[in-house]
Design a protein around this motif. Sequence first.
Motif, PDB file in Angstrom:
ATOM      1  N   ALA A  85      21.449  88.757 -14.549  1.00 59.96           N
ATOM      2  CA  ALA A  85      22.483  89.779 -14.661  1.00 59.96           C
ATOM      3  C   ALA A  85      23.606  89.250 -15.537  1.00 59.96           C
ATOM      4  CB  ALA A  85      23.023  90.142 -13.278  1.00 59.96           C
ATOM      5  N   VAL A  86      24.141  90.132 -16.379  1.00 54.27           N
ATOM      6  CA  VAL A  86      25.244  89.749 -17.260  1.00 54.27           C
ATOM      7  C   VAL A  86      26.291  90.858 -17.272  1.00 54.27           C
ATOM      8  CG1 VAL A  86      23.864  88.250 -18.746  1.00 54.27           C
ATOM      9  CG2 VAL A  86      24.083  90.654 -19.309  1.00 54.27           C
ATOM     10  N   SER A  87      27.545  90.451 -17.444  1.00 49.31           N
ATOM     11  CA  SER A  87      28.624  91.437 -17.510  1.00 49.31           C
ATOM     12  C   SER A  87      28.697  92.026 -18.909  1.00 49.31           C
ATOM     13  CB  SER A  87      29.957  90.786 -17.151  1.00 49.31           C
ATOM     14  OG  SER A  87      30.369  89.903 -18.190  1.00 49.31           O
ATOM     15  N   THR A  88      29.424  93.102 -19.031  1.00 46.19           N
ATOM     16  CA  THR A  88      29.631  93.731 -20.336  1.00 46.19           C
ATOM     17  C   THR A  88      31.033  93.457 -20.862  1.00 46.19           C
ATOM     18  OG1 THR A  88      30.295  95.779 -19.251  1.00 46.19           O
ATOM     19  CG2 THR A  88      27.970  95.573 -19.855  1.00 46.19           C
ATOM     20  N   ASP A  89      31.765  92.567 -20.209  1.00 48.11           N
ATOM     21  CA  ASP A  89      33.135  92.245 -20.589  1.00 48.11           C
ATOM     22  C   ASP A  89      33.118  91.219 -21.728  1.00 48.11           C
ATOM     23  OD1 ASP A  89      35.759  91.237 -20.795  1.00 48.11           O
ATOM     24  OD2 ASP A  89      36.138  91.568 -18.666  1.00 48.11           O
ATOM     25  N   ALA A  90      33.443  91.644 -22.927  1.00 49.20           N
ATOM     26  CA  ALA A  90      33.386  90.764 -24.094  1.00 49.20           C
ATOM     27  C   ALA A  90      34.439  89.651 -24.062  1.00 49.20           C
ATOM     28  CB  ALA A  90      33.542  91.583 -25.373  1.00 49.20           C
ATOM     29  N   THR A  91      35.571  89.884 -23.396  1.00 51.28           N
ATOM     30  CA  THR A  91      36.633  88.874 -23.379  1.00 51.28           C
ATOM     31  C   THR A  91      36.460  87.833 -22.278  1.00 51.28           C
ATOM     32  OG1 THR A  91      38.049  90.293 -22.028  1.00 51.28           O
ATOM     33  CG2 THR A  91      38.319  90.433 -24.417  1.00 51.28           C
ATOM     34  N   ALA A  92      35.765  88.178 -21.206  1.00 57.33           N
ATOM     35  CA  ALA A  92      35.531  87.230 -20.108  1.00 57.33           C
ATOM     36  C   ALA A  92      34.117  87.441 -19.575  1.00 57.33           C
ATOM     37  CB  ALA A  92      36.567  87.414 -19.004  1.00 57.33           C
ATOM     38  N   PRO A  93      33.103  87.058 -20.378  1.00 53.23           N
ATOM     39  CA  PRO A  93      31.727  87.323 -19.972  1.00 53.23           C
ATOM     40  C   PRO A  93      31.309  86.481 -18.766  1.00 53.23           C
ATOM     41  CG  PRO A  93      31.757  85.928 -21.910  1.00 53.23           C
ATOM     42  CD  PRO A  93      33.184  86.346 -21.651  1.00 53.23           C
ATOM     43  N   ILE A  94      30.391  87.029 -17.980  1.00 51.79           N
ATOM     44  CA  ILE A  94      29.824  86.329 -16.829  1.00 51.79           C
ATOM     45  C   ILE A  94      28.313  86.522 -16.881  1.00 51.79           C
ATOM     46  CG2 ILE A  94      29.692  86.175 -14.314  1.00 51.79           C
ATOM     47  CD1 ILE A  94      32.479  87.443 -14.208  1.00 51.79           C
ATOM     48  N   SER A  95      27.578  85.444 -16.704  1.00 53.35           N
ATOM     49  CA  SER A  95      26.122  85.500 -16.623  1.00 53.35           C
ATOM     50  C   SER A  95      25.686  84.880 -15.313  1.00 53.35           C
ATOM     51  CB  SER A  95      25.482  84.735 -17.785  1.00 53.35           C
ATOM     52  OG  SER A  95      25.781  85.363 -19.009  1.00 53.35           O
ATOM     53  N   ALA A  96      24.645  85.460 -14.716  1.00 57.76           N
ATOM     54  CA  ALA A  96      24.114  84.946 -13.461  1.00 57.76           C
ATOM     55  C   ALA A  96      22.599  84.920 -13.547  1.00 57.76           C
ATOM     56  CB  ALA A  96      24.564  85.827 -12.297  1.00 57.76           C
ATOM     57  N   GLY A  97      22.009  83.926 -12.903  1.00 60.43           N
ATOM     58  CA  GLY A  97      20.554  83.832 -12.938  1.00 60.43           C
ATOM     59  C   GLY A  97      20.062  82.665 -12.117  1.00 60.43           C
ATOM     60  N   PHE A  98      18.872  82.203 -12.452  1.00 54.27           N
ATOM     61  CA  PHE A  98      18.227  81.137 -11.691  1.00 54.27           C
ATOM     62  C   PHE A  98      17.890  79.941 -12.569  1.00 54.27           C
ATOM     63  CE2 PHE A  98      17.467  84.927  -9.193  1.00 54.27           C
ATOM     64  CZ  PHE A  98      17.785  84.479  -7.930  1.00 54.27           C
ATOM     65  N   TYR A  99      18.041  78.771 -11.975  1.00 57.06           N
ATOM     66  CA  TYR A  99      17.657  77.507 -12.609  1.00 57.06           C
ATOM     67  C   TYR A  99      16.646  76.854 -11.679  1.00 57.06           C
ATOM     68  CZ  TYR A  99      17.842  72.562 -13.777  1.00 57.06           C
ATOM     69  OH  TYR A  99      17.502  71.264 -14.090  1.00 57.06           O
ATOM     70  N   ARG A 100      15.482  76.504 -12.228  1.00 57.02           N
ATOM     71  CA  ARG A 100      14.438  75.847 -11.447  1.00 57.02           C
ATOM     72  C   ARG A 100      14.054  74.557 -12.145  1.00 57.02           C
ATOM     73  NH1 ARG A 100      10.652  77.346  -7.519  1.00 57.02           N
ATOM     74  NH2 ARG A 100       8.818  76.020  -7.528  1.00 57.02           N
ATOM     75  N   LEU A 101      13.940  73.496 -11.366  1.00 56.22           N
ATOM     76  CA  LEU A 101      13.498  72.205 -11.884  1.00 56.22           C
ATOM     77  C   LEU A 101      12.326  71.734 -11.047  1.00 56.22           C
ATOM     78  CD1 LEU A 101      14.192  69.956 -13.971  1.00 56.22           C
ATOM     79  CD2 LEU A 101      15.476  68.833 -12.142  1.00 56.22           C
ATOM     80  N   GLU A 102      11.260  71.343 -11.728  1.00 52.67           N
ATOM     81  CA  GLU A 102      10.078  70.782 -11.068  1.00 52.67           C
ATOM     82  C   GLU A 102      10.161  69.258 -11.168  1.00 52.67           C
ATOM     83  OE1 GLU A 102       7.798  72.661  -9.587  1.00 52.67           O
ATOM     84  OE2 GLU A 102       8.573  74.589 -10.293  1.00 52.67           O
ATOM     85  N   LYS A 103       9.390  68.567 -10.332  1.00 51.92           N
ATOM     86  CA  LYS A 103       9.329  67.105 -10.373  1.00 51.92           C
ATOM     87  C   LYS A 103       8.947  66.664 -11.786  1.00 51.92           C
ATOM     88  CE  LYS A 103       7.215  63.148  -8.135  1.00 51.92           C
ATOM     89  NZ  LYS A 103       6.357  62.706  -7.036  1.00 51.92           N
ATOM     90  N   GLY A 104       9.606  65.630 -12.268  1.00 57.05           N
ATOM     91  CA  GLY A 104       9.332  65.129 -13.614  1.00 57.05           C
ATOM     92  C   GLY A 104      10.597  64.629 -14.274  1.00 57.05           C
ATOM     93  N   THR A 105      10.746  64.939 -15.542  1.00 61.99           N
ATOM     94  CA  THR A 105      11.863  64.467 -16.349  1.00 61.99           C
ATOM     95  C   THR A 105      13.183  65.065 -15.861  1.00 61.99           C
ATOM     96  OG1 THR A 105      10.365  64.425 -18.242  1.00 61.99           O
ATOM     97  CG2 THR A 105      12.728  64.289 -18.714  1.00 61.99           C
ATOM     98  N   PRO A 106      14.193  64.215 -15.611  1.00 61.28           N
ATOM     99  CA  PRO A 106      15.520  64.747 -15.247  1.00 61.28           C
ATOM    100  C   PRO A 106      16.090  65.559 -16.416  1.00 61.28           C
ATOM    101  CG  PRO A 106      15.377  62.422 -14.713  1.00 61.28           C
ATOM    102  CD  PRO A 106      14.161  62.758 -15.532  1.00 61.28           C
TER     103      PRO A 106
END
Length: 139
Positions: free
Chosen positions: A53-74
């Motif tokens: 999800a992302v905002s439509t505010d061009a002066t103060a944008p906000i993005s939201a989502g998911f970050y997934r890390l699997e075992k392996g390289t940091p």
Amino acid sequence: MGSFLSKAKSSLKSPAPEKSTMAPVAFTQHVQAQTEFKPPLIANDNAFLGDVAVSTDATAPISAGFYRLEKGTPLVYEYTYHEMKIIVDGEFTISDETGQKVHAVKGDVFYFPKGSKITFSTESFGLGFFVGQRKEGAA
């Protein structure tokens, strides 16, 4: 003096509330995003991130989502924006350049300030939901 102030306050008239001239704005729902959304690969062969999800505010944008890390390289990531993250599944080891290092689990909440350099690793997998002060796809 108390009665004088109460009389003065009661004689002041409150301005009428302003009526909104803006059209109603609908919210957006992403059904079962935590389990259904598959973020794309962003680094190495084990780091995935995607905006949901992302905002439509061009002066103060906000993005939201998911970050997934699997075992392996940091993953070492330098933030060019402010971000909040809540761990929603799995676990991470999170460290920074100050020497701070924690074992993060479901329910932990983090604030990563602009300019921080963070290292994420995991012995299994980790899934975080983030909200960042940035434009869509600018991670």
